[in-house]
Design a protein around this motif. Structure first.
Motif, mmCIF file in Angstrom:
data_model
loop_
_atom_site.group_PDB
_atom_site.id
_atom_site.type_symbol
_atom_site.label_atom_id
_atom_site.label_comp_id
_atom_site.label_asym_id
_atom_site.label_seq_id
_atom_site.Cartn_x
_atom_site.Cartn_y
_atom_site.Cartn_z
ATOM 1 N N ARG A 136 13.812 -59.156 -4.872
ATOM 2 C CA ARG A 136 15.163 -59.081 -5.678
ATOM 3 C C ARG A 136 15.645 -60.220 -6.203
ATOM 4 O O ARG A 136 16.847 -60.380 -6.518
ATOM 5 C CB ARG A 136 16.091 -58.574 -4.803
ATOM 6 N N GLY A 137 14.712 -61.579 -6.379
ATOM 7 C CA GLY A 137 15.166 -62.599 -7.243
ATOM 8 C C GLY A 137 16.015 -63.539 -6.298
ATOM 9 O O GLY A 137 16.550 -64.459 -6.859
ATOM 10 N N PHE A 182 22.203 -67.462 -18.229
ATOM 11 C CA PHE A 182 21.230 -66.604 -17.902
ATOM 12 C C PHE A 182 19.762 -67.008 -18.670
ATOM 13 O O PHE A 182 19.790 -67.906 -19.310
ATOM 14 C CB PHE A 182 21.497 -65.375 -18.813
ATOM 15 N N ASP A 234 15.457 -63.102 -19.995
ATOM 16 C CA ASP A 234 15.299 -61.710 -19.719
ATOM 17 C C ASP A 234 16.889 -61.108 -18.944
ATOM 18 O O ASP A 234 16.599 -59.953 -18.487
ATOM 19 C CB ASP A 234 14.047 -61.690 -18.499
ATOM 20 N N GLY A 235 17.684 -61.821 -19.021
ATOM 21 C CA GLY A 235 18.873 -61.472 -18.585
ATOM 22 C C GLY A 235 19.415 -61.525 -17.306
ATOM 23 O O GLY A 235 20.342 -61.211 -16.857
ATOM 24 N N SER A 236 18.631 -61.994 -16.489
ATOM 25 C CA SER A 236 18.713 -62.322 -15.085
ATOM 26 C C SER A 236 19.343 -63.696 -14.914
ATOM 27 O O SER A 236 19.564 -64.701 -16.010
ATOM 28 C CB SER A 236 17.652 -62.459 -14.131
ATOM 29 N N THR A 242 19.976 -59.804 -11.502
ATOM 30 C CA THR A 242 20.094 -58.977 -12.774
ATOM 31 C C THR A 242 21.553 -58.159 -12.679
ATOM 32 O O THR A 242 21.641 -57.168 -11.996
ATOM 33 C CB THR A 242 18.833 -57.993 -13.226
ATOM 34 N N ALA A 292 22.293 -54.254 -11.784
ATOM 35 C CA ALA A 292 21.057 -53.792 -11.029
ATOM 36 C C ALA A 292 21.599 -53.591 -9.485
ATOM 37 O O ALA A 292 21.648 -52.306 -9.133
ATOM 38 C CB ALA A 292 19.773 -54.692 -10.911
ATOM 39 N N TYR A 304 22.866 -68.183 -22.744
ATOM 40 C CA TYR A 304 21.563 -68.286 -22.287
ATOM 41 C C TYR A 304 21.082 -69.632 -22.031
ATOM 42 O O TYR A 304 21.360 -70.512 -22.730
ATOM 43 C CB TYR A 304 20.541 -67.540 -23.371
#
Length: 530
Positions: A45-46, A396, A399-401, A422, A425, A492
């Motif tokens: 889950r990062g 960010f 990839d948007g995370s 993310t 999510a 970003y």
């Protein structure tokens, strides 16, 4: 550079050396030569957790955490079945009153010295109350006590250090708080205007110096109170009244139970954006780009704050075509500073700060892209608040995370809040946008008053590539100012596309020598289990 600018640049080094000596004598320690370097492990889950190289690996550590949770479940099961003699300790326990009439009647009838308010559906723990009793014996003048919490499934949540700025947007005090009865009576008791948000109202009315956190689980229930509908409106109204009473301009809005406070910018201060570059290029989402050109384009074409100058500290290796393109975009807002020496991020930023004319200095990497047009206003409004010395933004990956929502200092190393999450999510974006006090922020995007930068000696050249932002954040905090990060300012950050990060042993050793005591246990993050 003029003589004045050269003197200012040299002064940064003098002040930094003096601060380094002072902090080393207070917080630092010398590391033995064999000290292992910290490294980071990407978990499912990062989530990012710091693990120090040792025979006890990450899987063993996870297993130990699970055993600790099971042991807690058994202990809590037994504790709930033992009577807790609260009256003898001068503590009464009651559910948070639904309205002021009930609350004040309870306050008038109690003979206890302290009152534990428990949110509906929550419980207090025997061990937590025992720790509170010990605290009150040592510090009887404390007016409000809060602590860690556990969910019904046994997951422990660490309570962050008390921060009124964060409290305005997120009631993180947990499922149970302890109040000094006499102090609450003196402050007017429960207010009818705060019906539906009494704990928040009392906490905001209590001086920060009279609030104490304990490192023990006090309550079992939701760690964050997120009221909906009428109660959410009540909480927003309480915060608005609080801001008005303390003379702070701010607009409070609520969406799906999440509060946001926007602080308007006072005046039209000049912001100097200090950006180091070598004109690197790379592919993002399959398209080739020159990073600094697109970063400047976002500032000039998609940023709503107009009072900016862009101080570009460019390596001699920067292609002239890149410089020409940046000049065409920025026009007379561009201040070009050449860098001919070996790579040293800190020294480059200090040179840019020496020539900057702004009231505020915005440290910004060249590999960023603006997401929210009002990002500078949101950071600047916070930077103008009393006691705040440094403001960071939400960054960010492509990839948007989430890459960054503040620093976490734990076990001698540094990580990022919400790293790899993310939005949408597991956690909605709104839950991440809370303005929070943090241990530090990344220099990829950090706003400071110019006089604060000069006061702390800017970046330390002893950190040429890494930990320079950790050191700067801790120097700012050593002045008594706080560091905050806002999720309302978003960009970003195409990290690691412009250089390969390599931590020098000297950087790690210098960090420990200056700040070891302050980087062992994070005071603000809920991300790490104990």
């Amino acid at each position: 550079m003029s003589d004045v600018e050269r003197d200012r640049e040299a002064q940064f080094g003098v002040v930094d050396a003096l601060m380094g000596q002072r902090e080393a004598s207070t917080h630092g320690r010398e590391l033995p030569a064999h000290t292992p370097m910290p490294f980071y492990v990407r978990y499912p889950r990062g989530a990012m957790r710091r693990v120090v190289a040792s025979p006890l690996g990450p899987l063993a550590r996870i297993g130990i955490r699970r055993l600790e949770r099971e042991r807690w479940r058994l202990g809590h099961f037994l504790a709930r079945r033992r009577p807790v003699h609260l009256s003898a300790a001068g503590i009464d326990v009651a559910e948070v009153p639904g309205d002021a009439v009930v609350g004040n009647a309870m306050l008038a009838s109690t003979n206890a010295s302290h009152l534990v308010l428990v949110r509906p559906g929550s419980e207090v723990t025997a061990s937590g109350l025992a720790e509170v009793r010990r605290l009150l014996e040592r510090e009887p003048g404390v007016e409000l006590v809060y602590g860690d919490s556990r969910s019904a499934r046994g997951v422990r949540f660490r309570a962050p250090a008390f921060s009124p700025v964060r409290l305005r947007e997120e009631d993180y005090l947990g499922p149970a708080v302890v109040l000094n009865v006499e102090a609450l009576r003196t402050r007017g008791g429960f207010r009818a205007a705060a019906d539906g948000a009494h704990v928040l109202d009392i906490a905001l009315r209590t001086p920060a110096t009279a609030v104490t956190r304990v490192r023990e689980v006090i309550g079992v229930g939701q760690p964050v109170d997120r009221p909906l509908e009428a109660a959410g409106d009540a909480a927003a109204r309480v915060v608005s009244e609080h801001l008005e009473q303390i003379g702070v301009a701010g607009t409070v809005t609520t969406e799906s139970g999440y509060r946001t406070v926007e602080y308007p910018v006072l005046g039209r201060p000049l912001v100097s954006i200090i950006m180091p570059t070598r004109g690197s290029s790379g592919a993002v989402a399959g398209s080739e780009r020159t990073f600094v050109v697109e970063a400047v384009r976002g500032i000039c074409e998609r940023t709503t704050w107009g009072e900016v100058e862009i101080v570009l500290v460019a390596d001699d290796a920067t292609p002239q075509a890149v410089i020409d393109e940046v000049e065409a975009l920025a026009g007379d807002r561009l201040v070009l500073v050449r860098w001919s020496e070996a790579f040293n991020f800190s020294a480059k930023m200090n040179r840019g700060a020496a020539v900057a004319r702004g009231d505020y200095l915005l440290m910004l990497n060249d590999d960023v892209e603006v997401v929210t047009p009002d990002w500078i206003e949101r950071m600047l409004g916070l930077a103008q608040q009393d006691g705040i010395g440094m403001v960071g933004a939400m960054l960010f990956f492509d990839d948007g995370s989430v890459q960054h929502l503040g620093h976490i200092y734990q076990g001698g190393g540094a990580g990022h809040v919400a790293f790899g999450v993310t939005p949408g999510a597991l956690r909605p974006l709104a839950s991440l946008t809370v303005t929070r006090e943090v241990s530090g922020v990344t220099a990829a995007c950090a706003l400071l008053p110019a006089d604060v930068v000069r006061e702390v000696g800017g970046f330390s050249p002893l950190f040429p590539g890494n930990y320079n932002d950790v050191d700067l954040s801790l120097k700012v905090r050593s002045t008594g100012r706080s560091v905050v990060c806002t999720g309302a300012a978003r960009l970003y950050h195409f990290e690691s596309r412009t250089r390969e990060a390599t931590v020098l042993p000297s950087e790690f050793a210098t960090l420990a020598r200056r700040w070891d005591a302050l980087i062992q246990r994070d005071e603000y993050s809920r991300e790490l289990e104990r």
